[in-house]
Design a protein around this motif. Structure first.
Motif, PDB file in Angstrom:
ATOM      1  N   ARG A  39      -5.464   1.733   0.923  1.00 42.54           N
ATOM      2  CA  ARG A  39      -6.479   2.766   0.633  1.00 42.54           C
ATOM      3  C   ARG A  39      -7.333   2.387  -0.564  1.00 42.54           C
ATOM      4  N   GLU A  40      -6.704   1.861  -1.609  1.00 41.44           N
ATOM      5  CA  GLU A  40      -7.475   1.445  -2.783  1.00 41.44           C
ATOM      6  C   GLU A  40      -8.429   0.306  -2.438  1.00 41.44           C
TER       7      GLU A  40
ATOM      8  N   ASP B 189       5.021   3.190   1.453  1.00 36.25           N
ATOM      9  CA  ASP B 189       4.088   4.033   0.699  1.00 36.25           C
ATOM     10  C   ASP B 189       3.258   3.181  -0.258  1.00 36.25           C
ATOM     11  N   ARG B 190       3.925   2.199  -0.920  1.00 40.93           N
ATOM     12  CA  ARG B 190       3.200   1.335  -1.843  1.00 40.93           C
ATOM     13  C   ARG B 190       2.159   0.492  -1.102  1.00 40.93           C
TER      14      ARG B 190
ATOM     15  N   ARG C 104      -0.820   2.639  -0.080  1.00 41.60           N
ATOM     16  CA  ARG C 104      -1.643   2.959  -1.248  1.00 41.60           C
ATOM     17  C   ARG C 104      -2.571   1.794  -1.572  1.00 41.60           C
TER      18      ARG C 104
END
Length: 725
Positions: free
Chosen positions: A703-704, A696-697, A700
């Motif tokens: 995406r950023e 998940d990290r 993320r």
């Protein structure tokens, strides 16, 4: 009052007297006819025992035309034809065909044979005799026939005064009508009456209102209108119409439209429109603009040369507005912009459809000639088939106000284009034309020479005999009897076999299309419900994979992970797709055996709630908005990739370039099965409890990073509309 009563009595007496005169003339006519029949029976030779009485009368008339005794005709039939057509079961019918074909080809040698009433009656009687040629098939009971005739006279006494011949025809006794097989065997013997490729379509059109049986009045009306069409084609070669035209040698005017002021033809080029006269020949379209009381010089639109011509129906209207579906569009490399010919009419667009079909027939005939490289007589024969087909189409249209559509066309090249397997028909026709022999000897006779491989240009000969084209040297020698190309005694033409096969395929396609029309539903939500139910197995399979990848049941997910990893490591993954295909094939064969040809059960679907028109429009708008959002997201992705490719953000470009280098090294050095195994393990274990937090990290951060990449700029430029103005 006395004067008025006297006048009334005189009038009634006059009417009674005129009625008596009419019926006395009718009685005298039938008495004379009976006397002529008695004289015919007295002068006729001894009838052939294997023929019915009606077939004997037809054979005797053929012998009178040929100036050959019936015994001599039978001797020629026995000695000159092969044994395959002299079997006892078909002997009478084949002998009747033999006599009929010879007589018809001698009669059609005269240029005015179509105006002869006896020719029309003779051909119809040949068809009647073909259906009952032998003695064993003569089942007519004279007492029953006379009873039915008397009953018909009592019920339909005033049918003699009917104005519509079609209404009169359907009252004729069924025993005096002709079926499709008899028509298909006799009519093509005269190339002007029917073509072997379209003869069954012609019969269907002529019998559309009479229970699929051809009555003489319908047949006679068709031939009389065909005669008018031929006379009109001859008159079109006069000086009045040809004043502005310069026709090439062998060019024939097939039809003219726009001569009546109330039915003009409008030519649209750009936003301008002009009335005029449209002329179709066997090589081109001509349009003569209407000037001040006179027609201007004709503009020629070629249909023969290979100029990438396109002819299709089109919408047109004033000032270029697309309002009326009544135009034919012509486009080729010889014109700067498309030309539209509009055929205004109040009801429907049958006038436009007719001109569209005859123009396409000429265009496709020339394409056929170029495809098979036909030259000389072969080319002329192919064009002659198209010309005669257009004449027949005109005759049917003018006689019965019927215009055929779909595959039931009277134009052979259009039919071959519309039927499935039409290329087989054209291939068969080209092979038949390759057998053309322009010369024939005097002793040749119809189907009697045993040279079944020979073929003669009968369509071209027909045009020559009608005076529409000049006689060409070598086509026919003197007064020789030319064999029929499309009909042969006791045999089926290969063209007819090809057409029947294509129509069988058409029947299957139409039956399949009928099922498609039945299952069509309206409404977006209803169609989505149907699609969802049809894709239920696939959706359920994806749902199961999603559950396994979510690790909600660790034991099942672990087993699936180990199994797929082992298959990938062993290289069995390449057999998955063939295994799926094999399972589907076995399932289909098992269902075929289990159903045993029974009908397929209906697929039951729960219909969504009904929606009114406004709700359906809102649903459609929402769906369009979602599609638009997906397209926008795709464009943004492409623009960001463009920015990375052209280094709009140098740091991101460096990272992406390094990633691509690493991927290239892995693809070059690591075997493919290990790469597939690595990708599968990474994707499937992403939701695993041990990896969930780290994955998940990582997602993320990706995406950023993607959000920080700018999109490449886009500039919209409006088109220059000066040309339109």
């Amino acid at each position: 009052m006395e004067n008025e009563s006297g006048i009334l009595e005189n009038l009634m007496g006059g009417q009674h007297k005129s009625s008596n005169n009419f019926f006395m003339k009718s009685i005298n006519f039938f008495n004379n006819k009976k006397r002529d029949d008695d004289e015919f029976a007295k002068n006729s030779p001894k009838p052939l025992t294997f023929l019915s009485s009606f077939a004997n009368s037809v054979v005797f008339r053929c012998s009178k035309i040929l100036l050959i005794p019936t015994e001599e005709l039978q001797h020629r039939f026995d000695t000159e034809l092969p044994d395959t057509v002299k079997q006892p079961s078909t002997y009478a019918r084949n002998f009747l065909e033999f006599c009929s074909y010879q007589a018809l080809h001698l009669v059609t040698g005269r240029p005015d044979y179509f105006s002869d009433k006896e020719f029309r009656q003779l051909t119809y009687d040949m068809m009647l005799a073909w259906e009952a040629p032998g003695v064993e098939s003569e089942l007519l009971d004279k007492e029953t026939a006379s009873f039915h005739n008397q009953e018909a006279e009592d019920e339909d006494r005033w049918s003699l005064f009917y104005s519509n011949p079609t209404n009169m025809a359907v009252q004729v006794d069924d025993k005096k009508t002709v079926g499709p097989e008899a028509f298909a065997r006799i009519a093509p013997a005269c190339a002007l009456v029917a073509d072997i490729i379209t003869v069954h379509n012609l019969f269907d059109i002529l019998t559309s209102s009479s229970g699929h049986r051809l009555h003489f009045l319908i047949y006679d009306k068709y031939l009389r209108n065909l005669e008018k069409v031929i006379k009109g084609a001859k008159n079109a070669l006069g000086p009045q119409l040809l004043s502005n035209l310069k026709l090439d040698e062998g060019e024939i005017i097939l039809d003219v439209d726009g001569t009546v002021p109330t039915q003009p033809v409008l030519q649209h080029i750009g936003i301008s429109a002009w009335p005029g006269r449209l002329i179709l020949t066997n090589y081109a379209l001509y349009f003569e603009s209407l000037g001040v009381g006179l027609y201007e010089k004709a503009v020629r639109y070629d249909l023969a040369m290979d100029m990438k011509q396109v002819i299709k129906p089109e919408l047109t209207g004033p000032l270029g507005a697309r309002l009326f579906d009544k135009a034919v569009m012509y486009k080729s490399i010889s014109v700067a912009e498309p030309v539209y010919f509009e055929f205004p009419e109040f009801k429907g667009n049958s006038r436009r459809d007719y001109w569209l079909d005859i123009c396409l027939e000429v265009l496709r005939a020339h394409k056929f000639i170029r495809k098979y490289n036909l030259k000389g007589t072969q080319q002329s024969e192919a064009l002659a088939r198209a010309i005669l087909g257009i004449f027949r189409c005109r005759a049917v249209r003018e006689a019965f106000h019927i215009f055929s559509s779909h595959y039931r066309t009277l134009l052979c090249f259009n039919l071959a284009e519309s039927l499935p397997g039409g290329d087989t028909i054209l291939g068969t026709l080209s092979s038949r034309l390759a057998l053309l022999n322009a010369r024939t000897s005097r002793d040749n006779s119809v189907g009697a020479n045993g040279k079944q491989g020979l073929m003669f240009p009968v369509s071209l000969l027909t045009l020559c005999r009608l005076g529409l084209i000049l006689h060409k040297e070598g086509i026919v020698d003197g007064e020789a009897i030319v064999p029929a190309a499309d009909v042969c005694v006791g045999e089926t033409n290969p063209l007819e076999v090809a057409v029947k096969q294509s129509k069988c395929e058409t029947g299957r396609a139409e039956a399949a299309q009928a099922t498609v029309d039945q299952v069509k539903v309206e409404g977006i939500d209803t169609n989505l419900a149907v699609m969802k139910e049809l894709l239920f197995p696939l959706i359920e399979s994806l749902h199961c994979l999603q559950l396994l990848a979510s690790w909600e049941e660790p034991s099942k997910s672990t087993v699936f992970l180990v199994l797929v990893s082992y298959m990938t490591y062993r290289g069995w993954i390449r057999y998955i797709l063939p295994f799926i295909f094999l399972v589907l094939a076995v399932l289909m064969l098992w269902r075929r055996h289990a159903n045993k040809g029974g009908p397929l059960e209906a697929f039951k679907i729960i219909a969504p709630p009904n929606k009114n028109a406004v709700e359906q429009l809102l649903t459609l708008q929402e769906a369009i908005t979602q599609v638009e959002g997906l397209i926008q997201a795709g464009n943004i992705t492409l623009l960001k990739l463009r920015a990375l490719l052209f280094a709009a953000l140098p740091q991101a470009t460096d990272k992406l370039a390094l990633l691509l280098v690493l991927m290239a090294v892995l693809l070059a050095l690591v075997p493919l099965k290990y790469l597939i195994l690595l990708i599968f393990l990474e994707a499937f274990t992403r939701e695993m409890p041990l990896r969930k937090e780290s994955s998940d990290r990582w997602l993320r951060r990706v995406r950023e990073w993607w959000i920080r990449i700018p999109a490449a700029p886009v500039q919209l430029i409006k088109p220059d509309d000066k040309k339109r103005k």
